[in-house]
Design a protein around this motif. Structure first.
Motif, PDB file in Angstrom:
ATOM      1  N   GLN A   1      43.469  42.286  44.019  1.00  0.00           N
ATOM      2  CA  GLN A   1      44.758  41.814  44.506  1.00  0.00           C
ATOM      3  C   GLN A   1      44.691  41.743  46.020  1.00  0.00           C
ATOM      4  O   GLN A   1      43.817  42.342  46.653  1.00  0.00           O
ATOM      5  CB  GLN A   1      45.911  42.718  44.069  1.00  0.00           C
ATOM      6  CG  GLN A   1      45.844  44.126  44.617  1.00  0.00           C
ATOM      7  CD  GLN A   1      47.130  44.894  44.366  1.00  0.00           C
ATOM      8  OE1 GLN A   1      48.024  44.889  45.213  1.00  0.00           O
ATOM      9  NE2 GLN A   1      47.228  45.531  43.206  1.00  0.00           N
TER      10      GLN A   1
ATOM     11  N   ARG B   1      35.118  32.862  42.113  1.00  0.00           N
ATOM     12  CA  ARG B   1      35.295  33.486  43.412  1.00  0.00           C
ATOM     13  C   ARG B   1      36.773  33.683  43.695  1.00  0.00           C
ATOM     14  O   ARG B   1      37.605  32.825  43.359  1.00  0.00           O
ATOM     15  CB  ARG B   1      34.677  32.618  44.500  1.00  0.00           C
ATOM     16  CG  ARG B   1      34.598  33.296  45.865  1.00  0.00           C
ATOM     17  CD  ARG B   1      33.888  32.442  46.890  1.00  0.00           C
ATOM     18  NE  ARG B   1      34.749  31.375  47.394  1.00  0.00           N
ATOM     19  CZ  ARG B   1      34.397  30.100  47.460  1.00  0.00           C
ATOM     20  NH1 ARG B   1      33.201  29.717  47.037  1.00  0.00           N
ATOM     21  NH2 ARG B   1      35.228  29.193  47.930  1.00  0.00           N
ATOM     22  N   ALA B   2      37.101  34.802  44.317  1.00  0.00           N
ATOM     23  CA  ALA B   2      38.460  35.063  44.779  1.00  0.00           C
ATOM     24  C   ALA B   2      38.449  35.009  46.300  1.00  0.00           C
ATOM     25  O   ALA B   2      37.761  35.802  46.952  1.00  0.00           O
ATOM     26  CB  ALA B   2      38.944  36.426  44.290  1.00  0.00           C
ATOM     27  N   ASP B   3      39.182  34.062  46.848  1.00  0.00           N
ATOM     28  CA  ASP B   3      39.310  33.907  48.300  1.00  0.00           C
ATOM     29  C   ASP B   3      40.679  34.390  48.737  1.00  0.00           C
ATOM     30  O   ASP B   3      41.683  34.112  48.068  1.00  0.00           O
ATOM     31  CB  ASP B   3      39.173  32.443  48.714  1.00  0.00           C
ATOM     32  CG  ASP B   3      37.786  31.879  48.493  1.00  0.00           C
ATOM     33  OD1 ASP B   3      36.827  32.674  48.440  1.00  0.00           O
ATOM     34  OD2 ASP B   3      37.656  30.639  48.363  1.00  0.00           O
TER      35      ASP B   3
ATOM     36  N   VAL C   1      44.689  40.320  39.389  1.00  0.00           N
ATOM     37  CA  VAL C   1      43.815  39.433  38.622  1.00  0.00           C
ATOM     38  C   VAL C   1      42.573  40.236  38.249  1.00  0.00           C
ATOM     39  O   VAL C   1      42.057  41.007  39.065  1.00  0.00           O
ATOM     40  CB  VAL C   1      43.417  38.186  39.440  1.00  0.00           C
ATOM     41  CG1 VAL C   1      42.513  37.275  38.621  1.00  0.00           C
ATOM     42  CG2 VAL C   1      44.648  37.429  39.898  1.00  0.00           C
TER      43      VAL C   1
ATOM     44  N   THR D   1      45.719  30.594  41.239  1.00  0.00           N
ATOM     45  CA  THR D   1      46.203  31.316  42.407  1.00  0.00           C
ATOM     46  C   THR D   1      46.807  32.631  41.955  1.00  0.00           C
ATOM     47  O   THR D   1      47.175  32.806  40.787  1.00  0.00           O
ATOM     48  CB  THR D   1      47.264  30.515  43.179  1.00  0.00           C
ATOM     49  OG1 THR D   1      48.371  30.259  42.315  1.00  0.00           O
ATOM     50  CG2 THR D   1      46.682  29.212  43.705  1.00  0.00           C
TER      51      THR D   1
ATOM     52  N   TYR E   1      40.058  36.812  33.581  1.00  0.00           N
ATOM     53  CA  TYR E   1      39.067  35.742  33.493  1.00  0.00           C
ATOM     54  C   TYR E   1      37.799  36.317  32.874  1.00  0.00           C
ATOM     55  O   TYR E   1      37.118  37.147  33.485  1.00  0.00           O
ATOM     56  CB  TYR E   1      38.773  35.170  34.874  1.00  0.00           C
ATOM     57  CG  TYR E   1      39.936  34.407  35.480  1.00  0.00           C
ATOM     58  CD1 TYR E   1      40.040  33.026  35.337  1.00  0.00           C
ATOM     59  CD2 TYR E   1      40.932  35.069  36.189  1.00  0.00           C
ATOM     60  CE1 TYR E   1      41.102  32.318  35.887  1.00  0.00           C
ATOM     61  CE2 TYR E   1      42.001  34.373  36.751  1.00  0.00           C
ATOM     62  CZ  TYR E   1      42.078  33.004  36.592  1.00  0.00           C
ATOM     63  OH  TYR E   1      43.131  32.310  37.155  1.00  0.00           O
TER      64      TYR E   1
ATOM     65  N   ILE F   1      41.136  41.693  50.518  1.00  0.00           N
ATOM     66  CA  ILE F   1      41.166  41.810  49.057  1.00  0.00           C
ATOM     67  C   ILE F   1      40.883  43.256  48.664  1.00  0.00           C
ATOM     68  O   ILE F   1      39.928  43.875  49.145  1.00  0.00           O
ATOM     69  CB  ILE F   1      40.140  40.869  48.404  1.00  0.00           C
ATOM     70  CG1 ILE F   1      40.544  39.408  48.642  1.00  0.00           C
ATOM     71  CG2 ILE F   1      40.019  41.146  46.910  1.00  0.00           C
ATOM     72  CD1 ILE F   1      39.551  38.400  48.091  1.00  0.00           C
TER      73      ILE F   1
ATOM     74  N   MET G   1      45.768  35.229  46.688  1.00  0.00           N
ATOM     75  CA  MET G   1      44.380  34.802  46.530  1.00  0.00           C
ATOM     76  C   MET G   1      44.310  33.442  45.872  1.00  0.00           C
ATOM     77  O   MET G   1      45.203  33.058  45.106  1.00  0.00           O
ATOM     78  CB  MET G   1      43.598  35.808  45.666  1.00  0.00           C
ATOM     79  CG  MET G   1      43.469  37.193  46.239  1.00  0.00           C
ATOM     80  SD  MET G   1      42.518  38.305  45.155  1.00  0.00           S
ATOM     81  CE  MET G   1      43.593  38.407  43.715  1.00  0.00           C
ATOM     82  N   ASN G   2      43.234  32.729  46.137  1.00  0.00           N
ATOM     83  CA  ASN G   2      42.872  31.521  45.402  1.00  0.00           C
ATOM     84  C   ASN G   2      41.680  31.843  44.519  1.00  0.00           C
ATOM     85  O   ASN G   2      40.710  32.453  44.977  1.00  0.00           O
ATOM     86  CB  ASN G   2      42.513  30.384  46.358  1.00  0.00           C
ATOM     87  CG  ASN G   2      43.705  29.897  47.155  1.00  0.00           C
ATOM     88  OD1 ASN G   2      44.808  29.796  46.621  1.00  0.00           O
ATOM     89  ND2 ASN G   2      43.496  29.583  48.419  1.00  0.00           N
ATOM     90  N   ILE G   3      41.750  31.434  43.262  1.00  0.00           N
ATOM     91  CA  ILE G   3      40.640  31.619  42.331  1.00  0.00           C
ATOM     92  C   ILE G   3      39.846  30.317  42.296  1.00  0.00           C
ATOM     93  O   ILE G   3      40.409  29.241  42.023  1.00  0.00           O
ATOM     94  CB  ILE G   3      41.127  31.993  40.917  1.00  0.00           C
ATOM     95  CG1 ILE G   3      42.142  33.140  40.996  1.00  0.00           C
ATOM     96  CG2 ILE G   3      39.943  32.352  40.036  1.00  0.00           C
ATOM     97  CD1 ILE G   3      41.646  34.391  41.691  1.00  0.00           C
TER      98      ILE G   3
ATOM     99  N   SER H   1      35.286  37.124  50.785  1.00  0.00           N
ATOM    100  CA  SER H   1      35.582  36.724  49.410  1.00  0.00           C
ATOM    101  C   SER H   1      34.856  37.626  48.418  1.00  0.00           C
ATOM    102  O   SER H   1      33.897  38.314  48.765  1.00  0.00           O
ATOM    103  CB  SER H   1      35.139  35.275  49.183  1.00  0.00           C
ATOM    104  OG  SER H   1      35.811  34.400  50.069  1.00  0.00           O
TER     105      SER H   1
END
Length: 708
Positions: free
Chosen positions: A66, A289-291, A93, A86, A278, A298, A71-73, A311
């Motif tokens: 989190q 990837r989580a950005d 996530v 997202t 996921y 993160i 975050m963007n997935i 990331s």
């Protein structure tokens, strides 16, 4: 480096002036060279990875992320990258393996499912509650595991069934094995369309999940139907889905890349938290990837909720979930330097650590296949942003891009250890090979951990006790006992005799009163983890530890002696019961001898002695069995346990024991190769700069600033 200089009387002052100027210039112009060295912007740090048996690293069944900034997935494909999801601020996530699980129950009662979840979590970190829509309502499945085979999941299912987990809940299914086998419907234009199709399929009682897969240079949405242990039921499932009016239903080829999205439920205290899970299949090459969507870091729950810059990349590597932090190199070093030396180090010590850590990290290459380094001391310590401090950060910033380079122009693996015990190791003493990169047997100012600490005296008391007393609690009495040994007098009531020379780790073995007389046996520094240390072992403990490295070392263990040392005095050979211990590299003695701090040590065999037998011969104890007796004043006393005090041929008193015991004393912490971190601190406190420190510990190298 030594320089040969011819001394001519008429030119001596000129030569001296030239040398002085050269020294000044060398000190002031030890400027970082600029060479053709490229420094990458980022580094890949494995936080969880299965490296196989060669290197021990930690594993996790899932990665829970989190970020306060959201975050963007991202689907990361070799040909393209695409945002596929997202997460809002602090939204959780989770990522994990789409493998085999023990599916324990299915119920429409969320509270009942969560109660079972809590029960499973007491024994497993891989427990899940997953929500599905089936037959027109929400149901909740409780499962456990992230197994790579159906057999493993079957073993787990048997365990949970025998334990009666979930037996009090009315379940809509019998416990079974869930697996990654499924049929596929779609593709669909959006996640919403795929979710609507999943609801249609769920209405006929089948397990249906939204999934993603790459297709024609983009990511499309599908529905995966079923979570089966094998392909045997897929044909009938396909016909049932087609009969429900769903088009484009196929049996995907094994190994096709996809990521399944589960709607899981988690607990935060008593609050139910929905979690997008996921699930990534094994051997598919899928990378998610989580950005960070903003400037916030993160958080990774499974790493003690530490936060990280950069990331996070999740994939399946060697059949286990891998979590890799892709982070700016200099930002990575903010944490490494802080973790390795801490805020209290002087600025020049911080800088020296920064250059060494940067060099070590870059010299590693892709040592872990999908990562350059790991976050433990297998590589170098890295603990995210929480440990960063302004002093360590300043040391990194002041040396940005600087690395140690050898004569071939390659960045060296700048090894370092916490404390070299006053003298650095020769490379042959650690791993058997000659390496001119590292200073051999170089004197190092490592005693910093003992600054201001008292010495301790190992004593023998009148009651036959032996242990350690702090030096300020004893004074020289100026007297000798009946056998001519000097005595000391206790200066305080209830003075504690300790098993080790420390107040924090030494067990109390007795007490002395004011005025008591004791015989001093030796004087040692106070025990500190990073410098001086003492370890006491029974024969059974050492035999068990040694046999893990060398199975030929069988008990009972009677003797253990150092039989060879290297240039710095470190132990390179040990014999147990007269037989050479084969542990591979000498540095392995640290683990083979019960996890001692360094190989700069001595072994005291308290049970070893040569005694006269009744016929005037000698007997080597404890190798030659038999009772031990002491004769004095015409009296014979059999000794079966406890302490003995033996006078050797030079008049020195030695504390011994009737039964074998081993006391290992040493200096330093770590392998001792390259830079000593405490030595770097010592040099910095003496006024030396970081360049001097580095070139003292690393030889045949230059400090170069690479192009970033």
């Amino acid at each position: 480096m030594k320089h040969g200089i011819r001394h001519h009387r008429s030119r001596s002052r000129l030569v001296l002036l030239v040398l002085l100027l050269a020294a000044i210039l060398s000190a002031s112009t030890r400027i970082v060279a600029h060479a053709d060295v490229t420094i990458p912007n980022t580094i890949r740090v494995a936080l969880f990875i299965n490296t196989g048996a060669s290197v021990s690293t930690t594993l996790t069944s899932s990665a829970t992320l989190q970020s306060a900034g959201g975050m963007n997935i991202v689907w990361k494909d070799p040909a393209f990258s695409a945002i596929v999801g997202t997460a809002a601020s602090k939204q959780t996530v989770r990522f994990g393996l789409d493998g085999y699980r023990a599916l324990l129950l299915e119920t429409p009662d969320l509270n009942a499912a969560l109660a079972v979840l809590k029960s499973v979590q007491t024994q497993s970190s891989a427990a899940y509650v997953t929500q599905l829509n089936k037959s027109g309502r929400a149901v909740y499945q409780v499962s456990e595991g992230a197994y790579t085979s159906a057999a493993q999941a079957a073993t787990a299912l048997t365990k949970w069934t025998i334990a009666g987990i979930g037996s009090g809940v009315q379940s809509q299914l019998s416990p079974r094995i869930a697996g990654p086998w499924a049929i596929e419907a779609g593709p669909y234009a959006s996640a919403a369309e795929a979710a609507a199709a999943a609801d249609v399929i769920g209405n006929i009682g089948l397990d249906a999940f939204v999934a993603m897969k790459p297709m024609n240079g983009a990511v499309v949405y599908t529905v995966r139907v079923g979570q089966e242990k094998d392909a045997s039921t897929l044909g009938a499932m396909q016909q049932a889905v087609l009969a429900a009016g769903v088009a484009n239903v196929i049996l995907p080829a094994p190994g096709d890349p996809y990521a399944l999205i589960r709607n899981d439920m988690s607990l935060s205290g008593t609050t139910v938290v929905p979690v997008s899970f996921y699930a990534i299949p094994a051997s598919s090459g899928v990378v998610l990837r989580a950005d960070p969507a903003g400037t916030e870091y993160i958080q990774l729950t499974e790493r003690a909720k530490q936060t990280y810059r950069g990331s996070m990349e999740m994939s399946i590597y060697n059949n286990a979930l891998a979590v890799v932090n892709d982070v700016n190199l200099e930002h990575y070093l903010y944490s490494v330097v802080a973790a390795e030396v801490g805020a209290g180090w002087p600025p020049e010590g911080q800088k020296a650590q920064a250059v060494a850590a940067r060099s070590y990290a870059l010299a590693s290459g892709m040592a872990f296949k999908i990562a350059n380094v790991v976050d433990t001391t297998v590589s170098q310590a890295y603990a995210g942003t929480g440990i960063e401090n302004k002093n360590s950060t300043a040391g990194v910033d002041a040396t940005k891009g600087e690395v140690l380079v050898n004569a071939s122009g390659k960045i060296i693996s700048a090894l370092f250890s916490s404390n070299s015990g006053g003298i650095t190791a020769d490379s042959t003493e650690a791993w058997g090979n000659v390496d001119p990169t590292y200073a051999s047997a170089a004197i190092s100012p490592d005693a910093g951990p003992n600054t201001g600490k008292k010495m301790w005296v190992r004593i023998a008391s009148a009651a036959g006790l032996t242990g350690y007393v702090r030096e300020d609690l004893l004074v020289d009495s100026g007297q000798k006992n009946t056998v001519g040994l000097a005595q000391m007098q206790v200066t305080a009531d209830n003075t504690i005799i300790r098993s080790k020379p420390t107040t924090t780790d030494g067990e109390e073995i007795g007490r002395l009163m004011l005025g008591d007389s004791v015989v001093p046996l030796s004087k040692v520094p106070e025990m500190t983890k990073a410098y001086s240390w003492v370890a006491n072992f029974t024969p059974e403990q050492l035999q068990a530890s040694l046999s893990k490295r060398d199975p030929s070392i069988a008990g009972p263990l009677y003797s253990l002696e150092v039989t060879a040392r290297g240039p710095s005095g470190r132990v390179t050979e040990v014999k147990a019961n007269g037989v050479r211990v084969n542990i591979g590299y000498p540095d392995n003695f640290r683990s083979a001898l019960g996890g001692i701090n360094s190989t700069l040590f001595q072994i005291e065999e308290t049970g070893r002695m040569t005694v006269l037998d009744g016929q005037g011969g000698t007997r080597e104890m404890p190798m030659q069995a038999g009772p031990l007796a002491i004769i004095g004043d015409g009296q014979v006393q059999t000794v079966s346990d406890g302490n003995l005090f033996i006078m050797d041929g030079s008049g020195q008193l030695r504390a011994a024991t009737a039964k074998p015991k081993f006391i290992i004393t040493g200096l330093g912490w770590g392998h001792g190769i390259g830079m000593s971190q405490w030595g770097a601190r010592g040099f910095a406190e003496q006024g030396y700069d970081y360049q001097y420190i580095l070139l003292y510990y690393y030889k045949n190298v230059t400090i170069e600033k690479g192009a970033v």
